[in-house]
Design a protein around this motif. Structure first.
Motif, PDB file in Angstrom:
ATOM      1  N   HIS A 273       0.866  -1.175   0.000  1.00  0.00           N
ATOM      2  CA  HIS A 273       0.000   0.000   0.000  1.00  0.00           C
ATOM      3  C   HIS A 273       0.904   1.227   0.000  1.00  0.00           C
ATOM      4  O   HIS A 273       1.916   1.244   0.712  1.00  0.00           O
ATOM      5  CB  HIS A 273      -0.846  -0.051   1.284  1.00  0.00           C
ATOM      6  CG  HIS A 273      -1.725   1.137   1.536  1.00  0.00           C
ATOM      7  ND1 HIS A 273      -1.257   2.282   2.153  1.00  0.00           N
ATOM      8  CD2 HIS A 273      -3.034   1.352   1.286  1.00  0.00           C
ATOM      9  CE1 HIS A 273      -2.251   3.138   2.277  1.00  0.00           C
ATOM     10  NE2 HIS A 273      -3.332   2.607   1.751  1.00  0.00           N
ATOM     11  N   PRO A 274       0.622   2.334  -0.789  1.00  0.00           N
ATOM     12  CA  PRO A 274      -0.611   2.578  -1.523  1.00  0.00           C
ATOM     13  C   PRO A 274      -0.422   2.754  -3.024  1.00  0.00           C
ATOM     14  O   PRO A 274      -1.326   3.244  -3.680  1.00  0.00           O
ATOM     15  CB  PRO A 274      -1.046   3.896  -0.906  1.00  0.00           C
ATOM     16  CG  PRO A 274       0.248   4.644  -0.731  1.00  0.00           C
ATOM     17  CD  PRO A 274       1.284   3.598  -0.425  1.00  0.00           C
ATOM     18  N   ILE A 275       0.761   2.430  -3.570  1.00  0.00           N
ATOM     19  CA  ILE A 275       1.025   2.573  -5.011  1.00  0.00           C
ATOM     20  C   ILE A 275       0.716   4.016  -5.439  1.00  0.00           C
ATOM     21  O   ILE A 275      -0.236   4.297  -6.197  1.00  0.00           O
ATOM     22  CB  ILE A 275       0.215   1.572  -5.862  1.00  0.00           C
ATOM     23  CG1 ILE A 275       0.080   0.222  -5.167  1.00  0.00           C
ATOM     24  CG2 ILE A 275       0.870   1.439  -7.243  1.00  0.00           C
ATOM     25  CD1 ILE A 275       1.349  -0.513  -4.901  1.00  0.00           C
ATOM     26  N   GLN A 276       1.534   4.949  -4.967  1.00  0.00           N
ATOM     27  CA  GLN A 276       1.283   6.385  -5.151  1.00  0.00           C
ATOM     28  C   GLN A 276       1.293   6.756  -6.633  1.00  0.00           C
ATOM     29  O   GLN A 276       2.291   6.561  -7.324  1.00  0.00           O
ATOM     30  CB  GLN A 276       2.318   7.203  -4.386  1.00  0.00           C
ATOM     31  CG  GLN A 276       2.023   8.695  -4.404  1.00  0.00           C
ATOM     32  CD  GLN A 276       3.030   9.495  -3.584  1.00  0.00           C
ATOM     33  OE1 GLN A 276       3.830   8.936  -2.835  1.00  0.00           O
ATOM     34  NE2 GLN A 276       2.998  10.812  -3.732  1.00  0.00           N
ATOM     35  N   PRO A 277       0.196   7.322  -7.156  1.00  0.00           N
ATOM     36  CA  PRO A 277       0.096   7.535  -8.605  1.00  0.00           C
ATOM     37  C   PRO A 277       1.065   8.574  -9.136  1.00  0.00           C
ATOM     38  O   PRO A 277       1.345   8.588 -10.343  1.00  0.00           O
ATOM     39  CB  PRO A 277      -1.363   7.969  -8.802  1.00  0.00           C
ATOM     40  CG  PRO A 277      -1.802   8.500  -7.477  1.00  0.00           C
ATOM     41  CD  PRO A 277      -1.048   7.700  -6.458  1.00  0.00           C
ATOM     42  N   GLU A 302      -3.824  13.219  -3.174  1.00  0.00           N
ATOM     43  CA  GLU A 302      -3.058  14.473  -3.163  1.00  0.00           C
ATOM     44  C   GLU A 302      -3.809  15.583  -3.885  1.00  0.00           C
ATOM     45  O   GLU A 302      -3.869  16.722  -3.406  1.00  0.00           O
ATOM     46  CB  GLU A 302      -1.683  14.260  -3.798  1.00  0.00           C
ATOM     47  CG  GLU A 302      -0.781  15.472  -3.726  1.00  0.00           C
ATOM     48  CD  GLU A 302       0.629  15.187  -4.223  1.00  0.00           C
ATOM     49  OE1 GLU A 302       1.299  16.138  -4.677  1.00  0.00           O
ATOM     50  OE2 GLU A 302       1.072  14.018  -4.171  1.00  0.00           O
ATOM     51  N   HIS A 303      -4.408  15.255  -5.025  1.00  0.00           N
ATOM     52  CA  HIS A 303      -5.140  16.251  -5.809  1.00  0.00           C
ATOM     53  C   HIS A 303      -6.599  15.853  -6.039  1.00  0.00           C
ATOM     54  O   HIS A 303      -7.512  16.663  -5.857  1.00  0.00           O
ATOM     55  CB  HIS A 303      -4.454  16.479  -7.165  1.00  0.00           C
ATOM     56  CG  HIS A 303      -3.042  16.972  -7.053  1.00  0.00           C
ATOM     57  ND1 HIS A 303      -2.737  18.231  -6.608  1.00  0.00           N
ATOM     58  CD2 HIS A 303      -1.855  16.354  -7.309  1.00  0.00           C
ATOM     59  CE1 HIS A 303      -1.413  18.383  -6.595  1.00  0.00           C
ATOM     60  NE2 HIS A 303      -0.864  17.262  -7.010  1.00  0.00           N
ATOM     61  N   LEU A 304      -6.816  14.604  -6.462  1.00  0.00           N
ATOM     62  CA  LEU A 304      -8.160  14.194  -6.886  1.00  0.00           C
ATOM     63  C   LEU A 304      -9.176  14.234  -5.749  1.00  0.00           C
ATOM     64  O   LEU A 304     -10.234  14.870  -5.871  1.00  0.00           O
ATOM     65  CB  LEU A 304      -8.104  12.797  -7.484  1.00  0.00           C
ATOM     66  CG  LEU A 304      -9.453  12.220  -7.943  1.00  0.00           C
ATOM     67  CD1 LEU A 304     -10.045  13.043  -9.080  1.00  0.00           C
ATOM     68  CD2 LEU A 304      -9.282  10.752  -8.368  1.00  0.00           C
ATOM     69  N   LEU A 305      -8.913  13.545  -4.648  1.00  0.00           N
ATOM     70  CA  LEU A 305      -9.902  13.491  -3.571  1.00  0.00           C
ATOM     71  C   LEU A 305     -10.099  14.842  -2.880  1.00  0.00           C
ATOM     72  O   LEU A 305     -11.222  15.161  -2.478  1.00  0.00           O
ATOM     73  CB  LEU A 305      -9.532  12.405  -2.565  1.00  0.00           C
ATOM     74  CG  LEU A 305      -9.632  10.961  -3.099  1.00  0.00           C
ATOM     75  CD1 LEU A 305      -9.207   9.952  -2.036  1.00  0.00           C
ATOM     76  CD2 LEU A 305     -11.034  10.643  -3.605  1.00  0.00           C
ATOM     77  N   PRO A 306      -9.077  15.694  -2.768  1.00  0.00           N
ATOM     78  CA  PRO A 306      -9.334  17.030  -2.217  1.00  0.00           C
ATOM     79  C   PRO A 306      -9.989  17.998  -3.198  1.00  0.00           C
ATOM     80  O   PRO A 306     -10.836  18.808  -2.806  1.00  0.00           O
ATOM     81  CB  PRO A 306      -7.935  17.531  -1.821  1.00  0.00           C
ATOM     82  CG  PRO A 306      -7.076  16.325  -1.751  1.00  0.00           C
ATOM     83  CD  PRO A 306      -7.633  15.390  -2.797  1.00  0.00           C
ATOM     84  N   VAL A 313     -13.574  11.387  -9.810  1.00  0.00           N
ATOM     85  CA  VAL A 313     -13.266  10.280  -8.893  1.00  0.00           C
ATOM     86  C   VAL A 313     -13.790   8.971  -9.465  1.00  0.00           C
ATOM     87  O   VAL A 313     -13.084   7.944  -9.479  1.00  0.00           O
ATOM     88  CB  VAL A 313     -13.872  10.546  -7.496  1.00  0.00           C
ATOM     89  CG1 VAL A 313     -13.753   9.303  -6.610  1.00  0.00           C
ATOM     90  CG2 VAL A 313     -13.187  11.737  -6.827  1.00  0.00           C
ATOM     91  N   GLU A 314     -15.001   8.991  -9.978  1.00  0.00           N
ATOM     92  CA  GLU A 314     -15.589   7.782 -10.559  1.00  0.00           C
ATOM     93  C   GLU A 314     -14.738   7.255 -11.710  1.00  0.00           C
ATOM     94  O   GLU A 314     -14.486   6.044 -11.823  1.00  0.00           O
ATOM     95  CB  GLU A 314     -17.010   8.074 -11.032  1.00  0.00           C
ATOM     96  CG  GLU A 314     -17.708   6.871 -11.644  1.00  0.00           C
ATOM     97  CD  GLU A 314     -19.153   7.168 -12.017  1.00  0.00           C
ATOM     98  OE1 GLU A 314     -19.630   6.554 -12.978  1.00  0.00           O
ATOM     99  OE2 GLU A 314     -19.799   7.995 -11.339  1.00  0.00           O
ATOM    100  N   GLU A 315     -14.263   8.156 -12.574  1.00  0.00           N
ATOM    101  CA  GLU A 315     -13.435   7.725 -13.708  1.00  0.00           C
ATOM    102  C   GLU A 315     -12.124   7.124 -13.231  1.00  0.00           C
ATOM    103  O   GLU A 315     -11.638   6.127 -13.796  1.00  0.00           O
ATOM    104  CB  GLU A 315     -13.178   8.907 -14.640  1.00  0.00           C
ATOM    105  CG  GLU A 315     -14.387   9.298 -15.477  1.00  0.00           C
ATOM    106  CD  GLU A 315     -14.925   8.145 -16.315  1.00  0.00           C
ATOM    107  OE1 GLU A 315     -14.113   7.485 -17.004  1.00  0.00           O
ATOM    108  OE2 GLU A 315     -16.140   7.887 -16.256  1.00  0.00           O
ATOM    109  N   SER A 334      -7.624   4.841  -1.124  1.00  0.00           N
ATOM    110  CA  SER A 334      -6.925   6.065  -1.502  1.00  0.00           C
ATOM    111  C   SER A 334      -5.430   5.797  -1.607  1.00  0.00           C
ATOM    112  O   SER A 334      -4.928   4.742  -1.209  1.00  0.00           O
ATOM    113  CB  SER A 334      -7.183   7.159  -0.463  1.00  0.00           C
ATOM    114  OG  SER A 334      -6.487   6.855   0.738  1.00  0.00           O
ATOM    115  N   SER A 335      -4.710   6.785  -2.122  1.00  0.00           N
ATOM    116  CA  SER A 335      -3.266   6.638  -2.311  1.00  0.00           C
ATOM    117  C   SER A 335      -2.475   6.989  -1.049  1.00  0.00           C
ATOM    118  O   SER A 335      -1.263   7.133  -1.097  1.00  0.00           O
ATOM    119  CB  SER A 335      -2.789   7.506  -3.476  1.00  0.00           C
ATOM    120  OG  SER A 335      -2.965   8.887  -3.174  1.00  0.00           O
ATOM    121  N   ASN A 336      -3.145   7.109   0.075  1.00  0.00           N
ATOM    122  CA  ASN A 336      -2.490   7.235   1.377  1.00  0.00           C
ATOM    123  C   ASN A 336      -3.523   7.103   2.476  1.00  0.00           C
ATOM    124  O   ASN A 336      -3.546   6.139   3.222  1.00  0.00           O
ATOM    125  CB  ASN A 336      -1.714   8.555   1.510  1.00  0.00           C
ATOM    126  CG  ASN A 336      -1.101   8.722   2.888  1.00  0.00           C
ATOM    127  OD1 ASN A 336      -1.768   9.132   3.839  1.00  0.00           O
ATOM    128  ND2 ASN A 336       0.184   8.402   3.011  1.00  0.00           N
TER     129      ASN A 336
END
Length: 360
Positions: A273-277, A302-306, A313-315, A334-336
């Motif tokens: 975890h978490p395979i940071q994009p 880092e960017h998408l969820l905030p 997000v769905e895509e 999530s990525s973290n």
């Protein structure tokens, strides 16, 4: 298929009925906001309680209710280190680490009890554990029961060592100037971690997360040679101990792990975890590790969820599932973590999209 079965199948690199859902950490302010958006009845939240390790059992009940309502497949919690406030922005834990807190309660060590090799003489962490350190995770396991998978976190030996040394820079200097101290300190930490794991097993935890970063977005924080000399032996010891208890082992590490990715597999970690994009392409990692390591995460926090929209997000969820889910061995998260900047609307959108598109 139960949530627990779903998680455990993915960690065995098998294909469950759908992609499982997990979060390593959800900040207290975030799960209160999410619970309200879901229409759950929550008590007033006292400001200042989002500090790591300070959640009350009343707040943990809100977390449990949110997990149920969202239909997450797993919980995740930690052992408290017994913090005592020094002032509004500083605290000390039971092991002698002084931590400065930022505006959302995240700690940075500014002083530690191990300043010289002599400070390790007689330094025993295991005897400082207290039953109340496990109250939070014990409440969650008992409250939500065996149908969910329960994750418990222990700090990585590297991270716990530099906390005890009062800063990462001090431990890095020890790599060169005092390697014996590095190994002695890691051995003390691992004995404490084993005692924590023993209690986790008694409580009913299914998966142990070895939590702590070894990399930035550019590269590992230390050279691969230093990783293999000073950290890998203790990772291997911990993973073997976890497996001997019949439990699964997951490594959490943000950043670019390519230089030591094969080491994670060779050591025997069941999941990563978490395979940071920002630095790890999910499709490339899947192709490299397929069948050998369960991948967990990758939805950008880092960017998408905030800042992203629910449609974006769905895509992202659809794309992650398309590249990582085939054949199994993928858990979406999530990525973290769900940190204070994440929009709860986007967190909910992530979970709903995973359920909509994650069926095998």
């Amino acid at each position: 298929m139960s949530s627990r079965d779903r998680i455990m199948a993915a960690l065995r690199n098998e294909q469950p009925d759908r992609v499982p859902l997990f979060e390593l950490w959800i900040n207290e302010s975030c799960f209160f906001k999410t619970a309200r958006l879901l229409g759950l009845k929550v008590p007033p939240r006292k400001e200042g309680l989002d500090t790591t390790g300070q959640e009350s059992l009343e707040s943990i009940e809100v977390y449990c209710s949110m997990v149920e309502e969202l239909g997450l497949d797993a919980t995740c919690f930690y052992v408290s280190k017994g913090h005592t406030p020094i002032d509004d922005k500083t605290r000390i834990n039971r092991y002698g680490v002084v931590e400065k807190l930022n505006e959302v309660g995240e700690p940075t060590p500014v002083d530690g009890p191990i300043k010289t090799p002599a400070d390790l003489d007689g330094f025993d962490m295991v005897s400082r554990l207290r039953p109340e350190d496990f109250e939070g995770i014990e409440y969650i396991v008992n409250r939500l029961g065996p149908d969910l998978a329960h994750f418990g976190t222990v700090w990585d030996p590297f991270v716990m060592s530099w906390f005890l040394r009062g800063g990462m820079q001090n431990l890095f200097m020890d790599f060169i100037a005092n390697p014996d101290l590095v190994h002695r300190l890691a051995q003390v930490v691992v004995q404490w971690q084993k005692a924590v794991i023993d209690r986790f097993v008694e409580i009913g935890v299914d998966v142990i997360v070895v939590n702590g970063d070894l990399a930035s977005t550019q590269a590992t924080l230390m050279s691969p040679r230093h990783y293999r000399e000073f950290i890998l032996p203790y990772h291997r010891e911990l993973v073997q101990y976890i497996h001997d208890q019949g439990k699964m082992a997951v490594k959490h590490c943000d950043g670019n792990m390519w230089a030591i990715l094969d080491d994670m597999i060779e050591i025997g970690f069941d999941g990563l975890h978490p395979i940071q994009p920002q630095c790890m392409d999910l499709a490339e990692v899947k192709a490299h590790t397929s069948g050998r390591l369960c991948l967990i995460g990758n939805i950008d926090c880092e960017h998408l969820l905030p800042f992203g929209t629910e449609e974006e997000v769905e895509e992202a969820v659809k794309e992650a599932i398309a590249v990582a889910a085939p054949g199994g061995g993928y858990i979406l998260s999530s990525s973290n973590s769900i940190h204070p900047a994440c929009r709860p609307e986007n967190f909910i959108a992530m979970i709903r999209a995973a359920k909509a598109y994650g069926r095998y």
